[in-house]
Structure formats: C-alpha cells, structure tokens
Write a protein that holds these residues in place. Structure first.
Motif, PDB file in Angstrom:
ATOM      1  N   TYR A  80       0.836  -1.206   0.000  1.00 49.77           N
ATOM      2  CA  TYR A  80       0.000   0.000   0.000  1.00 49.77           C
ATOM      3  C   TYR A  80       0.869   1.255   0.000  1.00 49.77           C
ATOM      4  CZ  TYR A  80      -2.898   3.763   1.813  1.00 49.77           C
ATOM      5  OH  TYR A  80      -3.511   4.970   1.992  1.00 49.77           O
ATOM      6  N   TRP A  81       1.854   1.279   0.902  1.00 55.39           N
ATOM      7  CA  TRP A  81       2.666   2.492   1.031  1.00 55.39           C
ATOM      8  C   TRP A  81       3.596   2.694  -0.155  1.00 55.39           C
ATOM      9  CZ3 TRP A  81       1.453   6.510   3.677  1.00 55.39           C
ATOM     10  CH2 TRP A  81       0.650   6.367   4.807  1.00 55.39           C
ATOM     11  N   LEU A  82       4.060   1.606  -0.754  1.00 56.29           N
ATOM     12  CA  LEU A  82       4.902   1.761  -1.953  1.00 56.29           C
ATOM     13  C   LEU A  82       4.112   2.474  -3.045  1.00 56.29           C
ATOM     14  CD1 LEU A  82       6.750  -1.684  -2.148  1.00 56.29           C
ATOM     15  CD2 LEU A  82       7.832   0.565  -1.921  1.00 56.29           C
ATOM     16  N   LYS A  83       2.841   2.075  -3.214  1.00 60.82           N
ATOM     17  CA  LYS A  83       2.028   2.690  -4.266  1.00 60.82           C
ATOM     18  C   LYS A  83       1.593   4.097  -3.865  1.00 60.82           C
ATOM     19  CE  LYS A  83       1.232   0.975  -7.638  1.00 60.82           C
ATOM     20  NZ  LYS A  83       2.135   0.999  -8.823  1.00 60.82           N
ATOM     21  N   ARG A  84       1.293   4.274  -2.594  1.00 63.05           N
ATOM     22  CA  ARG A  84       0.837   5.585  -2.133  1.00 63.05           C
ATOM     23  C   ARG A  84       1.946   6.631  -2.272  1.00 63.05           C
ATOM     24  NH1 ARG A  84      -2.246   7.508   2.693  1.00 63.05           N
ATOM     25  NH2 ARG A  84      -1.945   9.748   2.484  1.00 63.05           N
ATOM     26  N   LEU A  85       3.201   6.202  -2.040  1.00 63.11           N
ATOM     27  CA  LEU A  85       4.308   7.163  -2.034  1.00 63.11           C
ATOM     28  C   LEU A  85       5.042   7.246  -3.367  1.00 63.11           C
ATOM     29  CD1 LEU A  85       5.827   6.350   1.497  1.00 63.11           C
ATOM     30  CD2 LEU A  85       4.328   8.247   0.897  1.00 63.11           C
ATOM     31  N   GLU A  86       4.641   6.429  -4.352  1.00 65.93           N
ATOM     32  CA  GLU A  86       5.359   6.495  -5.632  1.00 65.93           C
ATOM     33  C   GLU A  86       5.166   7.887  -6.233  1.00 65.93           C
ATOM     34  OE1 GLU A  86       3.790   3.509  -8.278  1.00 65.93           O
ATOM     35  OE2 GLU A  86       1.779   4.355  -8.228  1.00 65.93           O
ATOM     36  N   LYS A  87       6.219   8.353  -6.902  1.00 64.83           N
ATOM     37  CA  LYS A  87       6.227   9.745  -7.369  1.00 64.83           C
ATOM     38  C   LYS A  87       5.212   9.987  -8.483  1.00 64.83           C
ATOM     39  CE  LYS A  87       9.806  11.509  -5.009  1.00 64.83           C
ATOM     40  NZ  LYS A  87       9.625  10.769  -3.781  1.00 64.83           N
ATOM     41  N   ARG A  89       1.994   7.898 -10.852  1.00 63.98           N
ATOM     42  CA  ARG A  89       1.166   6.700 -10.892  1.00 63.98           C
ATOM     43  C   ARG A  89       1.758   5.663 -11.855  1.00 63.98           C
ATOM     44  NH1 ARG A  89      -3.508   4.672  -9.130  1.00 63.98           N
ATOM     45  NH2 ARG A  89      -4.738   3.459 -10.582  1.00 63.98           N
ATOM     46  N   GLY A  90       1.929   4.444 -11.384  1.00 65.87           N
ATOM     47  CA  GLY A  90       2.471   3.374 -12.229  1.00 65.87           C
ATOM     48  C   GLY A  90       3.988   3.358 -12.282  1.00 65.87           C
ATOM     49  N   ALA A  91       4.645   4.200 -11.477  1.00 61.63           N
ATOM     50  CA  ALA A  91       6.112   4.290 -11.546  1.00 61.63           C
ATOM     51  C   ALA A  91       6.779   3.027 -11.017  1.00 61.63           C
ATOM     52  CB  ALA A  91       6.598   5.499 -10.763  1.00 61.63           C
ATOM     53  N   ILE A  92       6.137   2.362 -10.092  1.00 59.06           N
ATOM     54  CA  ILE A  92       6.776   1.199  -9.480  1.00 59.06           C
ATOM     55  C   ILE A  92       5.838  -0.007  -9.542  1.00 59.06           C
ATOM     56  CG2 ILE A  92       6.172   2.116  -7.181  1.00 59.06           C
ATOM     57  CD1 ILE A  92       8.654   0.651  -6.143  1.00 59.06           C
ATOM     58  N   GLN A  93       6.388  -1.132 -10.026  1.00 60.35           N
ATOM     59  CA  GLN A  93       5.574  -2.346 -10.133  1.00 60.35           C
ATOM     60  C   GLN A  93       5.790  -3.206  -8.898  1.00 60.35           C
ATOM     61  OE1 GLN A  93       6.219  -4.471 -13.757  1.00 60.35           O
ATOM     62  NE2 GLN A  93       5.090  -2.960 -14.944  1.00 60.35           N
ATOM     63  N   VAL A  94       4.693  -3.614  -8.289  1.00 62.06           N
ATOM     64  CA  VAL A  94       4.778  -4.384  -7.050  1.00 62.06           C
ATOM     65  C   VAL A  94       4.021  -5.699  -7.227  1.00 62.06           C
ATOM     66  CG1 VAL A  94       4.294  -4.394  -4.573  1.00 62.06           C
ATOM     67  CG2 VAL A  94       4.829  -2.233  -5.712  1.00 62.06           C
ATOM     68  N   LEU A  95       4.663  -6.794  -6.847  1.00 59.97           N
ATOM     69  CA  LEU A  95       4.028  -8.109  -6.898  1.00 59.97           C
ATOM     70  C   LEU A  95       3.995  -8.681  -5.484  1.00 59.97           C
ATOM     71  CD1 LEU A  95       3.137 -10.799  -8.398  1.00 59.97           C
ATOM     72  CD2 LEU A  95       5.563 -11.371  -8.438  1.00 59.97           C
ATOM     73  N   VAL A  96       2.814  -9.113  -5.034  1.00 59.96           N
ATOM     74  CA  VAL A  96       2.709  -9.800  -3.745  1.00 59.96           C
ATOM     75  C   VAL A  96       2.518 -11.284  -4.034  1.00 59.96           C
ATOM     76  CG1 VAL A  96       1.376 -10.068  -1.617  1.00 59.96           C
ATOM     77  CG2 VAL A  96       1.668  -7.794  -2.618  1.00 59.96           C
ATOM     78  N   GLU A 417       9.258   3.871   2.571  1.00 58.51           N
ATOM     79  CA  GLU A 417      10.138   5.050   2.504  1.00 58.51           C
ATOM     80  C   GLU A 417      11.596   4.641   2.327  1.00 58.51           C
ATOM     81  OE1 GLU A 417       7.411   8.081   5.211  1.00 58.51           O
ATOM     82  OE2 GLU A 417       9.246   7.249   6.053  1.00 58.51           O
ATOM     83  N   LEU A 418      11.986   3.589   3.019  1.00 64.55           N
ATOM     84  CA  LEU A 418      13.364   3.096   2.875  1.00 64.55           C
ATOM     85  C   LEU A 418      13.643   2.676   1.439  1.00 64.55           C
ATOM     86  CD1 LEU A 418      14.308   0.734   5.835  1.00 64.55           C
ATOM     87  CD2 LEU A 418      15.525   2.749   5.065  1.00 64.55           C
ATOM     88  N   VAL A 419      12.682   1.950   0.854  1.00 66.59           N
ATOM     89  CA  VAL A 419      12.868   1.448  -0.509  1.00 66.59           C
ATOM     90  C   VAL A 419      12.898   2.611  -1.502  1.00 66.59           C
ATOM     91  CG1 VAL A 419      11.757   0.122  -2.365  1.00 66.59           C
ATOM     92  CG2 VAL A 419      11.883  -0.826  -0.058  1.00 66.59           C
ATOM     93  N   LEU A 420      11.977   3.564  -1.325  1.00 67.19           N
ATOM     94  CA  LEU A 420      11.839   4.628  -2.319  1.00 67.19           C
ATOM     95  C   LEU A 420      12.839   5.765  -2.118  1.00 67.19           C
ATOM     96  CD1 LEU A 420       7.932   4.796  -2.448  1.00 67.19           C
ATOM     97  CD2 LEU A 420       9.451   3.744  -4.123  1.00 67.19           C
ATOM     98  N   GLU A 421      13.149   6.082  -0.851  1.00 68.71           N
ATOM     99  CA  GLU A 421      14.001   7.247  -0.577  1.00 68.71           C
ATOM    100  C   GLU A 421      15.386   6.869  -0.044  1.00 68.71           C
ATOM    101  OE1 GLU A 421      12.867  10.081  -1.460  1.00 68.71           O
ATOM    102  OE2 GLU A 421      10.777   9.488  -1.778  1.00 68.71           O
ATOM    103  N   GLY A 422      15.544   5.633   0.395  1.00 74.41           N
ATOM    104  CA  GLY A 422      16.855   5.206   0.899  1.00 74.41           C
ATOM    105  C   GLY A 422      17.062   5.481   2.378  1.00 74.41           C
TER     106      GLY A 422
END
Ligand SMILES: Cc1cc2nc3c(=O)[nH]c(=O)nc-3n(C[C@H](O)[C@H](O)[C@H](O)COP(=O)(O)OP(=O)(O)OC[C@H]3O[C@@H](n4cnc5c(N)ncnc54)[C@H](O)[C@@H]3O)c2cc1C
Length: 449
Positions: A80-87, A89-96, A417-422
């Motif tokens: 949820y947070w990866l998609k919510r914080l992506e810069k 829409r569709g910038a990051i592909q997530v598979l669960v 945040e760690l994944v997206l911003e480091g």
C-alpha cells in the motif's frame, strides 16, 4: 566488519538503479489482453470449446520492481505504502506472492468496508514489582499524546466493582482511541485498495532466490560476501512448474515463516559469531485463544483486561461471551507442528488467573477455541525492519511477535520510505534493523502481553 558492510550497501544511487529492471514491454499488459485475443480467435474458429491459447493470467509477471513474499497484513501494508508514495502513478511495479489460498484473497467487489471496530479502553494491571515500569510507560504514552490514566486499587474497585484487586498495585486505562476490530476485514480492505492501486497478486510459493555475489574487504581487513537477488522463483499451485520473476527488491514479509525465507536467501549460512552466520531469529510459536460464556460475567462496559499474571480477556459480542488467553512460558511452549488446541492449558494455566481476578469467572463454560502462530522473534520479541546488511536487496517487515496487526500501518510506511528514498522519513525505526542481532543489542519492551 559490520560498519564496512553497511557503508558499502549505502552507496548513493544503488537503489535507484536497482529499481529499473524492466526490459521492453510489460507482461502485465499482455496478461490483460489474453482473454480479449482468445475471444477474437474463438469467434472465427469452429468448435467453441477449443482453447487456442494457454491462459497465463494466474502466473506472476516475468519482471517486477518489488516482490513481496507474504500477503499478510505486513506485506499488504508495505505494498500500500509503496504505491501511495510512488512519485508518479504506475512508476513502481509491485508483486505480492502469497501461498495461502484463504478466501479473502479472492474478494474483489465487496460492499463498503466495516472493520467492526469496537471502541473500548485497555485496562492493564500491574503488581508491586511492575508498578514503576507501568508508571514510566504511561509517562511516555502521554508524552506521545495518548489519553491514558493511572488508577489506584481503590479507584479501580470503584470503576469496575467486579474486579478483585488483590495483588494489584497500579492500573493503567486507555480513555480514547483504543479497542479491537476484525482483522479479516482489514485484510480484505487492504487487498481491495492495493489492487485498485495496481499491485499484482499471485497465488504461489516462493521457493528459491537466484542471486549474484561480490566480495568486499571491510576497513578492519575482513572479507565479506555481498549478495544481490536477481530472480525469485514462484512455484505455482498444483504444479511442479515455477515462474522466475526478475526483480530489484525483495520484501520478506512472510510472518512466522520469514526465518525460512531468509535462510533461502543464504542469510545465516556462515561461521557462528559472524554477520554472515547470523540468522533471522523469527519462528512460528503456537498461541491459543479461548471463547467462553459466563452468564454472571462483567457487563457491556468491560474493557480489555490484561492481568499482571499475563492472562487477558475481553467481551466478544453482546451475549456474555468472552475471549482470552495467556502466553505460555518458554518451558511450556507447545509444539508448533500443528494448530491443535490444548484445552488443559486453559484449565491449568488460564482459568485460575481469570477466576482469581474476576470471581464471576469461577463459573464459565468454554464454547470454542482456536490456535494461531505468532511471528515470534526469539531474540527480543520485537519487529525486524529494513534491509539485510549483506543480502543488500532483501528488506524485512516481520517478527512482530503478537503485535504485527497494530504496527503494520506504520511499518509498511517506514519500509516503503526506505525502498523509495533510501532512508526513514516520517518514523525512525533504525532500532529495529537486522544488525542488532549481530551486535547483541536487544530492543526490549516491558509490560506487554
Ligand atoms: C492468537 C493471536 C493473537 C494476536 N493478537 C494480536 C493483537 O491483539 N494485536 C496485534 O497487533 N497483533 C496480534 N497478533 C499478531 C498478528 O496477528 C501478527 O503479528 C500479524 O498478523 C503478522 O502479520 P504478517 O503479515 O507479518 O504475517 P502473516 O499474516 O502470517 O503473513 C505472512 C504470509 O506469508 C505467507 N508465506 C510464508 N511463506 C511463504 C512463501 N514461501 N511464499 C509465499 N507466501 C509465503 C504465509 O502464507 C502468510 O500468509 C496476534 C496473533 C495471534 C496468533
């Protein structure tokens, strides 16, 4: 040695490069078009039953940016947070990837979400020995804005006359913002929401990681092996086949089984006492929840009570039904090999404490019971968050040992945040990094149950 390894991992730009795994067109678009193409072909070919194309819609995509192992509340919250914080829409592909086939994963069009939230304070009871700790905890909670009050045994007796205050030195009681809710509803809600945000779900089991290694020398001259996972193998249901998924980041959110997933990535396979030989200390621990009926039991204003003995209970519904249990001691830990309920445990270890604290519980009738697994961190019973220092693109969101539900929203955000911003942004969870297992730094929380 650790410092050297961590510094290498933190090289700027590493994550940014890692996220660009896609080469050419997206397999997701293709998967979406398959039914349409099939329909077209079938319309001009004889024999309506003939299946001209193998349906691959159940397979995961061949490439994605992030693979999340585990579709429990932690995995879903990170998604949820990866998609919510992506810069964008569709910038990051997530598979669960989730191996359990419980129905909630299939729910798509549900009515509006009702979490069945039941507002009610938490009443924690402390003995003489733990009273100072409770006072300290409440101070911290108040500093953070929580509305919590302390009560003397007399005040406790006045407010809840059905409690026997013997052995209670102090109580803390939440005045607002506390209660319980239906966790399955939360999972359904999260599931629906993140699907609408473009996250892909796949039913399958992660069975293997393909990684590359590089050798590094630390400032103290020790050699360490750094690993990067390139591919995750997902074994498909009822099949010997597996689907390789290229990815940049793997989130280990496999709950009670996250220790096994870490091992699969080679974590802990090294000489004892070294960072390489340090395992993720998370394993399944069986816990029982009992439901009982007690016609003379406390009424509707009953809070969730956590006794100083470790036993806890709360009301369940309106008909004088109650739910509760108690964690076993280390010596009493049951075999986690199955989820059978031990009814003697209630009789011998839970009921005596309940009846001592609430005399009306002398007469109760257990109606049902169930068992579940705590994602138990044997080192310090606290969560593990953030990247592994040596398997540089595996991130943890696990090990919450019975508190994962309430902490999932914050942890999901922190990991995203760690994944997206480091780095951590809104909440600093650096005390919960994996490196503490190697350094021997426990994060102990007191007066929890
Ligand atoms: C009796 C009991 C009472 C609790 N009470 C509370 C409470 O009051 N408050 C609270 O906050 N928490 C509570 N908890 C704890 C809470 O339920 C957990 O901390 C939380 O559910 C953990 O979520 P998770 O997503 O990490 O793990 P899970 O929900 O276990 O999800 C992990 C998922 O990973 C999947 N998986 C594992 N291996 C693989 C693989 N190889 N491939 C694909 N998928 C895989 C599993 O199938 C599983 O669905 C309680 C737990 C129990 C058992």
């Amino acid at each position: 040695m650790l410092r050297g390894a961590l510094r290498f991992r933190a090289k700027p730009g590493l994550l940014g490069r890692g996220l660009n795994t896609r080469k050419g067109g997206s397999t997701l678009d293709w998967a979406g078009k398959v039914p349409e193409i099939k329909k077209k072909i079938q319309s001009f070919l004889p024999g309506g039953d003939w299946n001209p194309l193998y349906d691959t819609s159940h397979l995961p995509p061949e490439r994605t940016d992030v693979v999340i192992v585990g579709g429990g509340v932690l995995g879903l919250s990170v998604a949820y947070w990866l998609k919510r914080l992506e810069k964008q829409r569709g910038a990051i592909q997530v598979l669960v990837v989730e191996r359990d086939h419980t129905d909630y994963l299939a729910v798509v069009d549900n009515p509006p979400l009702d979490l069945q939230f039941n507002p009610s304070g938490y009443l924690l009871l402390a003995s003489e020995k733990s009273a100072a700790m409770m006072e300290n905890n409440v101070k911290v909670q108040r500093q953070e804005g929580a509305k919590v009050c302390l009560m003397s045994p007399e005040q406790l007796q006045n407010k809840f006359p059905w409690i026997n205050t013997e052995g209670v030195a102090l109580a803390s009681y939440g005045l607002e913002g506390e209660g319980w809710f239906d966790p399955w509803c939360l999972l359904q809600g999260l599931q629906r929401k993140i699907q609408s945000m473009g996250v892909v779900f796949c039913r399958g089991e992660v069975t293997r990681f393909v990684s590359s290694s590089s050798h590094m020398e630390t400032m103290s001259g020790e050699e360490v092996t750094l690993k990067r996972i390139h591919e995750v193998h997902v074994k498909m249901d009822h099949s010997l086949e597996y689907q390789p998924v290229e990815c940049a980041i793997v989130i280990n959110a496999a709950g009670a089984w996250s220790g096994q997933i870490a091992e699969l990535a080679g974590i802990g396979r090294g000489p004892p006492g070294t960072l390489q030989g340090t395992k993720l200390p998370v394993e399944p621990r069986k816990r029982y929840v009992y439901l009982w009926h007690c016609p003379q039991g406390p009424g509707l204003e009953t809070p969730l009570v956590a006794d100083s003995s470790g036993a806890y209970f709360r009301r369940e519904g309106l008909g004088n039904n109650y739910l509760g249990g108690c964690s076993p001691t280390e010596e009493e830990e049951p075999d986690p090999g199955n989820l059978e309920v031990d009814h003697d445990f209630f009789q011998d270890k839970v009921w005596p404490h309940l009846a001592q604290r609430v005399p009306a519980f002398e007469n109760l009738k257990v109606r049902s019971a169930w068992a579940g697994y705590y994602d138990y961190n044997t080192f310090d019973q606290n969560g593990v968050v953030g990247p592994h220092p040596l398997v540089v693109n595996m991130y943890f969101a696990t090990g919450f040992s019975g508190h994962g539900l309430q902490q999932a929203p914050a942890v999901g955000r922190a990991v995203a945040e760690l994944v997206l911003e480091g780095h951590f942004q809104t909440i600093n969870l650096s005390s919960f990094l994996f490196s503490r297992f190697y350094l021997g730094e426990k994060v102990k929380e007191h007066n929890i149950f």
